[in-house]
Design a protein around this motif. Structure first.
Motif, mmCIF file in Angstrom:
data_model
loop_
_atom_site.group_PDB
_atom_site.id
_atom_site.type_symbol
_atom_site.label_atom_id
_atom_site.label_comp_id
_atom_site.label_asym_id
_atom_site.label_seq_id
_atom_site.Cartn_x
_atom_site.Cartn_y
_atom_site.Cartn_z
ATOM 1 N N LEU A 10 76.674 24.105 112.500
ATOM 2 C CA LEU A 10 75.306 23.695 112.817
ATOM 3 C C LEU A 10 74.378 24.900 112.926
ATOM 4 O O LEU A 10 73.220 24.840 112.515
ATOM 5 C CB LEU A 10 75.275 22.864 114.097
ATOM 6 C CG LEU A 10 76.070 21.569 114.057
ATOM 7 C CD1 LEU A 10 75.923 20.819 115.375
ATOM 8 C CD2 LEU A 10 75.675 20.700 112.883
ATOM 9 N N GLU A 11 74.902 25.979 113.475
ATOM 10 C CA GLU A 11 74.106 27.209 113.548
ATOM 11 C C GLU A 11 73.821 27.736 112.139
ATOM 12 O O GLU A 11 72.707 28.186 111.854
ATOM 13 C CB GLU A 11 74.829 28.258 114.380
ATOM 14 C CG GLU A 11 74.933 27.890 115.836
ATOM 15 C CD GLU A 11 75.909 28.762 116.621
ATOM 16 O OE1 GLU A 11 75.680 28.920 117.829
ATOM 17 O OE2 GLU A 11 76.892 29.266 116.037
ATOM 18 N N LEU A 12 74.826 27.665 111.270
ATOM 19 C CA LEU A 12 74.643 28.105 109.887
ATOM 20 C C LEU A 12 73.577 27.258 109.196
ATOM 21 O O LEU A 12 72.686 27.789 108.515
ATOM 22 C CB LEU A 12 75.959 28.025 109.121
ATOM 23 C CG LEU A 12 75.874 28.362 107.637
ATOM 24 C CD1 LEU A 12 75.400 29.792 107.429
ATOM 25 C CD2 LEU A 12 77.228 28.134 106.977
ATOM 26 N N ILE A 13 73.647 25.948 109.372
ATOM 27 C CA ILE A 13 72.645 25.059 108.778
ATOM 28 C C ILE A 13 71.253 25.420 109.287
ATOM 29 O O ILE A 13 70.298 25.525 108.517
ATOM 30 C CB ILE A 13 72.973 23.584 109.074
ATOM 31 C CG1 ILE A 13 74.209 23.160 108.280
ATOM 32 C CG2 ILE A 13 71.781 22.677 108.776
ATOM 33 C CD1 ILE A 13 74.778 21.822 108.702
ATOM 34 N N SER A 14 71.125 25.618 110.570
ATOM 35 C CA SER A 14 69.834 25.965 111.156
ATOM 36 C C SER A 14 69.287 27.259 110.553
ATOM 37 O O SER A 14 68.107 27.336 110.195
ATOM 38 C CB SER A 14 69.977 26.101 112.673
ATOM 39 O OG SER A 14 68.758 26.478 113.247
ATOM 40 N N ARG A 15 70.121 28.253 110.399
ATOM 41 C CA ARG A 15 69.686 29.535 109.834
ATOM 42 C C ARG A 15 69.311 29.378 108.362
ATOM 43 O O ARG A 15 68.325 29.952 107.912
ATOM 44 C CB ARG A 15 70.765 30.587 110.012
ATOM 45 C CG ARG A 15 71.124 30.773 111.473
ATOM 46 C CD ARG A 15 71.101 32.087 112.142
ATOM 47 N NE ARG A 15 70.815 33.290 111.472
ATOM 48 C CZ ARG A 15 71.601 34.377 111.522
ATOM 49 N NH1 ARG A 15 72.750 34.335 112.174
ATOM 50 N NH2 ARG A 15 71.226 35.477 110.948
ATOM 51 N N CYS A 16 70.086 28.603 107.623
ATOM 52 C CA CYS A 16 69.787 28.392 106.202
ATOM 53 C C CYS A 16 68.469 27.651 106.026
ATOM 54 O O CYS A 16 67.699 27.932 105.105
ATOM 55 C CB CYS A 16 70.908 27.614 105.528
ATOM 56 S SG CYS A 16 72.429 28.557 105.308
ATOM 57 N N ARG A 17 68.195 26.715 106.922
ATOM 58 C CA ARG A 17 66.963 25.930 106.815
ATOM 59 C C ARG A 17 65.719 26.729 107.192
ATOM 60 O O ARG A 17 64.605 26.273 106.956
ATOM 61 C CB ARG A 17 67.072 24.662 107.649
ATOM 62 C CG ARG A 17 67.961 23.647 106.938
ATOM 63 C CD ARG A 17 67.839 22.296 107.539
ATOM 64 N NE ARG A 17 68.528 21.301 106.721
ATOM 65 C CZ ARG A 17 69.168 20.271 107.203
ATOM 66 N NH1 ARG A 17 69.208 20.074 108.513
ATOM 67 N NH2 ARG A 17 69.761 19.423 106.397
ATOM 68 N N GLN A 25 65.174 27.503 103.616
ATOM 69 C CA GLN A 25 65.273 26.325 102.751
ATOM 70 C C GLN A 25 65.160 25.058 103.596
ATOM 71 O O GLN A 25 66.154 24.380 103.851
ATOM 72 C CB GLN A 25 66.629 26.319 102.011
ATOM 73 C CG GLN A 25 66.841 27.468 101.080
ATOM 74 C CD GLN A 25 65.980 27.338 99.835
ATOM 75 O OE1 GLN A 25 65.699 26.243 99.369
ATOM 76 N NE2 GLN A 25 65.553 28.462 99.306
ATOM 77 N N PRO A 26 63.965 24.712 104.051
ATOM 78 C CA PRO A 26 63.818 23.590 104.995
ATOM 79 C C PRO A 26 64.291 22.239 104.466
ATOM 80 O O PRO A 26 64.652 21.375 105.259
ATOM 81 C CB PRO A 26 62.325 23.558 105.314
ATOM 82 C CG PRO A 26 61.675 24.559 104.452
ATOM 83 C CD PRO A 26 62.704 25.368 103.759
ATOM 84 N N ASP A 27 64.329 22.045 103.163
ATOM 85 C CA ASP A 27 64.753 20.768 102.595
ATOM 86 C C ASP A 27 66.217 20.751 102.179
ATOM 87 O O ASP A 27 66.661 19.826 101.495
ATOM 88 C CB ASP A 27 63.874 20.408 101.391
ATOM 89 C CG ASP A 27 62.422 20.204 101.799
ATOM 90 O OD1 ASP A 27 62.189 19.726 102.928
ATOM 91 O OD2 ASP A 27 61.531 20.537 100.997
ATOM 92 N N LEU A 28 66.971 21.745 102.606
ATOM 93 C CA LEU A 28 68.382 21.859 102.256
ATOM 94 C C LEU A 28 69.154 20.621 102.695
ATOM 95 O O LEU A 28 69.023 20.168 103.839
ATOM 96 C CB LEU A 28 68.984 23.091 102.936
ATOM 97 C CG LEU A 28 70.460 23.375 102.686
ATOM 98 C CD1 LEU A 28 70.663 23.825 101.242
ATOM 99 C CD2 LEU A 28 70.952 24.436 103.648
ATOM 100 N N LYS A 29 69.923 20.038 101.795
ATOM 101 C CA LYS A 29 70.788 18.903 102.121
ATOM 102 C C LYS A 29 72.135 19.448 102.578
ATOM 103 O O LYS A 29 72.652 20.403 101.998
ATOM 104 C CB LYS A 29 70.978 17.988 100.910
ATOM 105 C CG LYS A 29 69.695 17.398 100.403
ATOM 106 C CD LYS A 29 69.084 16.490 101.440
ATOM 107 C CE LYS A 29 67.797 15.878 100.925
ATOM 108 N NZ LYS A 29 66.968 15.378 101.987
ATOM 109 N N THR A 30 72.700 18.825 103.608
ATOM 110 C CA THR A 30 73.946 19.348 104.172
ATOM 111 C C THR A 30 74.949 18.242 104.461
ATOM 112 O O THR A 30 74.583 17.109 104.756
ATOM 113 C CB THR A 30 73.672 20.111 105.487
ATOM 114 O OG1 THR A 30 73.079 19.214 106.415
ATOM 115 C CG2 THR A 30 72.757 21.302 105.265
#
Length: 70
Positions: free
Chosen positions: A10-17, A20-25
């Motif tokens: 979840l931390e990785l997703i948050s940092r990636c977004r 890339q705010p529209d990143l699908k995960t």
């Protein structure tokens, strides 16, 4: 995967977004379940609990990618 080091999924997703705010995960975990993800208010598109069947993974990925294209 949810359980990783030095940061969890979840931390990785948050940092990636951040870039890339529209990143699908898709989060995969054998340590937490979908209800826990809801309680964590995780902003993910899909969740797969381990163990899973390859066919379920492929279907989930295809559905997530199709949603991203629309």
């Amino acid at each position: 995967d949810y359980c990783m080091e030095p940061m969890n999924g979840l931390e990785l997703i948050s940092r990636c977004r951040e870039t890339q705010p529209d990143l699908k995960t898709v989060v995969i975990s054998g340590m937490v379940d979908e209800a826990a993800m809801v309680r964590l208010q995780a902003r993910t598109d899909r969740f797969i609990h381990k163990p899973f069947r390859v066919a379920n993974l492929v279907q989930t990925l295809n559905e997530t990618l199709a949603k991203a294209r629309n």
